[in-house]
Design an enzyme around this catalytic site. Sequence first.
Site, PDB file in Angstrom:
ATOM      1  N   GLY A 209      12.962  -9.702 -15.247  1.00  0.00           N
ATOM      2  CA  GLY A 209      12.667 -11.128 -15.306  1.00  0.00           C
ATOM      3  C   GLY A 209      11.286 -11.417 -14.796  1.00  0.00           C
ATOM      4  O   GLY A 209      10.442 -10.518 -14.709  1.00  0.00           O
ATOM      5  N   SER A 212       7.181 -13.881 -10.743  1.00  0.00           N
ATOM      6  CA  SER A 212       6.812 -15.054  -9.928  1.00  0.00           C
ATOM      7  C   SER A 212       8.076 -15.799  -9.463  1.00  0.00           C
ATOM      8  O   SER A 212       8.050 -16.496  -8.467  1.00  0.00           O
ATOM      9  CB  SER A 212       5.893 -15.976 -10.718  1.00  0.00           C
ATOM     10  N   GLY A 215      10.238 -12.025  -7.477  1.00  0.00           N
ATOM     11  CA  GLY A 215       9.556 -10.975  -6.706  1.00  0.00           C
ATOM     12  C   GLY A 215       9.702 -11.159  -5.204  1.00  0.00           C
ATOM     13  O   GLY A 215      10.119 -10.242  -4.488  1.00  0.00           O
ATOM     14  N   GLU A 253       1.371   2.104  -4.155  1.00  0.00           N
ATOM     15  CA  GLU A 253       0.552   2.915  -5.073  1.00  0.00           C
ATOM     16  C   GLU A 253      -0.214   1.914  -5.918  1.00  0.00           C
ATOM     17  O   GLU A 253       0.363   1.272  -6.799  1.00  0.00           O
ATOM     18  CB  GLU A 253       1.442   3.750  -5.995  1.00  0.00           C
ATOM     19  N   CYS A 288      -3.135   4.832 -14.046  1.00  0.00           N
ATOM     20  CA  CYS A 288      -3.771   4.620 -12.737  1.00  0.00           C
ATOM     21  C   CYS A 288      -4.733   5.749 -12.413  1.00  0.00           C
ATOM     22  O   CYS A 288      -5.813   5.531 -11.900  1.00  0.00           O
ATOM     23  CB  CYS A 288      -2.728   4.482 -11.652  1.00  0.00           C
TER      24      CYS A 288
HETATM   25  P1  NAD Z   1       1.017  -5.833 -11.344  1.00  0.00           P
HETATM   26  O1  NAD Z   1       0.587  -5.694  -9.926  1.00  0.00           O
HETATM   27  O2  NAD Z   1       0.704  -7.081 -12.061  1.00  0.00           O
HETATM   28  O3  NAD Z   1       2.607  -5.673 -11.454  1.00  0.00           O
HETATM   29  C1  NAD Z   1       3.276  -4.536 -10.946  1.00  0.00           C
HETATM   30  C2  NAD Z   1       4.753  -4.875 -10.760  1.00  0.00           C
HETATM   31  O4  NAD Z   1       4.865  -5.841  -9.712  1.00  0.00           O
HETATM   32  C3  NAD Z   1       5.422  -5.503 -11.985  1.00  0.00           C
HETATM   33  O5  NAD Z   1       6.754  -5.048 -12.080  1.00  0.00           O
HETATM   34  C4  NAD Z   1       5.395  -6.983 -11.641  1.00  0.00           C
HETATM   35  O6  NAD Z   1       6.417  -7.692 -12.285  1.00  0.00           O
HETATM   36  C5  NAD Z   1       5.661  -6.923 -10.146  1.00  0.00           C
HETATM   37  N1  NAD Z   1       5.284  -8.117  -9.376  1.00  0.00           N
HETATM   38  C6  NAD Z   1       4.359  -9.052  -9.666  1.00  0.00           C
HETATM   39  N2  NAD Z   1       4.347 -10.011  -8.699  1.00  0.00           N
HETATM   40  C7  NAD Z   1       5.284  -9.643  -7.784  1.00  0.00           C
HETATM   41  C8  NAD Z   1       5.740 -10.201  -6.557  1.00  0.00           C
HETATM   42  N3  NAD Z   1       5.240 -11.329  -6.084  1.00  0.00           N
HETATM   43  N4  NAD Z   1       6.703  -9.563  -5.885  1.00  0.00           N
HETATM   44  C9  NAD Z   1       7.229  -8.405  -6.351  1.00  0.00           C
HETATM   45  N5  NAD Z   1       6.841  -7.824  -7.503  1.00  0.00           N
HETATM   46  C10 NAD Z   1       5.877  -8.430  -8.206  1.00  0.00           C
HETATM   47  O7  NAD Z   1       0.443  -4.546 -12.101  1.00  0.00           O
HETATM   48  P2  NAD Z   1       0.502  -4.204 -13.647  1.00  0.00           P
HETATM   49  O8  NAD Z   1      -0.466  -5.096 -14.344  1.00  0.00           O
HETATM   50  O9  NAD Z   1       1.921  -4.179 -14.108  1.00  0.00           O
HETATM   51  O10 NAD Z   1      -0.024  -2.695 -13.645  1.00  0.00           O
HETATM   52  C11 NAD Z   1      -1.371  -2.356 -13.657  1.00  0.00           C
HETATM   53  C12 NAD Z   1      -1.851  -1.971 -12.272  1.00  0.00           C
HETATM   54  O11 NAD Z   1      -0.990  -0.997 -11.696  1.00  0.00           O
HETATM   55  C13 NAD Z   1      -3.213  -1.318 -12.312  1.00  0.00           C
HETATM   56  O12 NAD Z   1      -4.008  -1.804 -11.269  1.00  0.00           O
HETATM   57  C14 NAD Z   1      -2.913   0.147 -12.080  1.00  0.00           C
HETATM   58  O13 NAD Z   1      -3.956   0.906 -11.546  1.00  0.00           O
HETATM   59  C15 NAD Z   1      -1.770   0.062 -11.153  1.00  0.00           C
HETATM   60  N6  NAD Z   1      -1.035   1.318 -11.156  1.00  0.00           N
HETATM   61  C16 NAD Z   1      -1.092   2.134 -10.054  1.00  0.00           C
HETATM   62  C17 NAD Z   1      -0.439   3.359 -10.058  1.00  0.00           C
HETATM   63  C18 NAD Z   1      -0.487   4.296  -8.883  1.00  0.00           C
HETATM   64  O14 NAD Z   1       0.341   5.194  -8.809  1.00  0.00           O
HETATM   65  N7  NAD Z   1      -1.419   4.154  -7.963  1.00  0.00           N
HETATM   66  C19 NAD Z   1       0.293   3.734 -11.186  1.00  0.00           C
HETATM   67  C20 NAD Z   1       0.313   2.891 -12.285  1.00  0.00           C
HETATM   68  C21 NAD Z   1      -0.345   1.675 -12.262  1.00  0.00           C
END
Ligand code: NAD
Length: 496
Positions: A209, A212, A215, A253, A288
């Site tokens: 879902g 926002s 989370g 991460e 990433c």
């Molecule tokens: P994002 O931070 O927008 O979302 C990541 C996850 O967090 C999603 O499931 C999202 O729904 C959730 N989320 C958003 N707001 C939240 C909240 N307030 N509380 C809890 N969960 C919440 O990232 P993205 O756009 O999905 O992915 C891209 C980013 O992820 C890039 O910066 C990439 O580098 C990073 N990434 C890092 C790694 C690593 O292992 N270091 C691996 C893959 C991706």
Amino acid sequence: MTAIERTELFIAGEPRASVGKEYYDVHNPARPNELVGRAALATVDDINLAVEAAHDAFPAWSALSYHERAEYLRNIAKVLTEETEEVKERSKLFTREHGKILRETYMELSRLGDRFLSVADLAERIATPESYRAPPFDTFIVQQPRGVAALIVPWNWPLSILGAKLPQALLAGNTCVIKPSENSPLAPSKTLEIIGSLLPKGVVNVVTGSASKIGDALVGHPKVRTVNFTGSVRIGKHVMRTAAENLAHVTLELGGNDAGLILQDANLDQSAFQRMYLGAFSSAGQVCMALKRVYVHASRYDEVVDGLKAACNLSVVGDGLLAGTTMGPVNNAKQLEVVRGLIDQARNAGAEVVECGTIPDDSLYYGGGYFQRPALVLDADPSLSVVTEEQFGPVLPIVKFDSEEQAIALANDTPFGLCSSVWTEDSEKAKSLAMQIEAGYTYVNGHGPMAQDNRAPFGGFKDSGIGRNLGIEGVLGFTESHAVSATPGFFDDPKA
Ligand code: NAD
């Protein structure tokens, strides 16, 4: 016509509609008008139910031995790695909702199984307590699970990334609430439902879902004792602040802006360029630990530009379901805009940008698919945003350097510190330079998922995160150490 998929939440061992009975649409990034499926839209009430289910399941799950839990993981691995028609269909669904090519989604599904298996093999190590048996005390130290774990994954590699946290959390004895990304919920939910049904009820729960809306309710739930988050730096910091309210443990991460240093003596044959290309452009660069900045010794610059251009020119960009496609679209319109913005900024600043490869099917491109051909920004000025920011898409800047000291300074001149690579024939130099790079991983003569040893811990320095996934460290991150001391000789066998 392909059927429209619908996925449910998975709570207390049962697939179920959300309390609000609502769903949201998921479209195909290669064909944005095509509805792929609908995913359950969880409410805060669903989060509470999922956390309660995980909390109720915790006493029995954590009471099993590490070896008993490892047997569950092995059984899950067996099911996940079976080559069935259903797996093929699930990979197609994954490609249609995500964009990346079928070979990559199929690989991701089987990699999840492989990761369950390799984590199961860590049971003996984690089960053996550390002990000190000498005056003034006999002490042994065991690892205990933390409790309910919230596992949050991004859209780019949702199942591989889950493979770096879910089996580890389970082996350690935690129960889980998993939140896949809004942008790729369908195949992950179906896969997690299979995993959940192979475990006692409530050990794995899945909520999909709008982040926002749900989370904060998940991360800030008082019964969540650890949060393992993968995603952007901005949301990672927010998650850490929310978890701080309950002093819940966090592993983060986050993003990366990996530098690859190509030294004067590097072996730059065709296979090196193929590895560089895959390191930078697999999954359309949405990785990433992708190679995101190339620094090359000035004497080898022309060769690197020619070699990367040749590798990029072989790319066939299009619908990931079609045979012959080597690169799918970017996953979503917002991310495409970020990538195009970085390319435009570089061009407007006077940099030469070459876009390589082909998009053979014009109708897809003009149909609004989120396509970007692999782009190289040549002789990039280090101050360009395409160098200083994480692109998370198919564009790669190439920067010249004159000395290794300068290369190290450029590589470290970033708030990020996820991975890095050194390209050289000199093993001593590779080690020495690796030790000077502020990053959690250095690949030698390779970069990215294909170059990574999954037995090693994975995680970042600086803004790239806190803590480690994978390796024994990845399991320890889901445990608390518990020491027990008595006078010498009190325990017959302190390891018992
Ligand atoms: P994002 O931070 O927008 O979302 C990541 C996850 O967090 C999603 O499931 C999202 O729904 C959730 N989320 C958003 N707001 C939240 C909240 N307030 N509380 C809890 N969960 C919440 O990232 P993205 O756009 O999905 O992915 C891209 C980013 O992820 C890039 O910066 C990439 O580098 C990073 N990434 C890092 C790694 C690593 O292992 N270091 C691996 C893959 C991706």
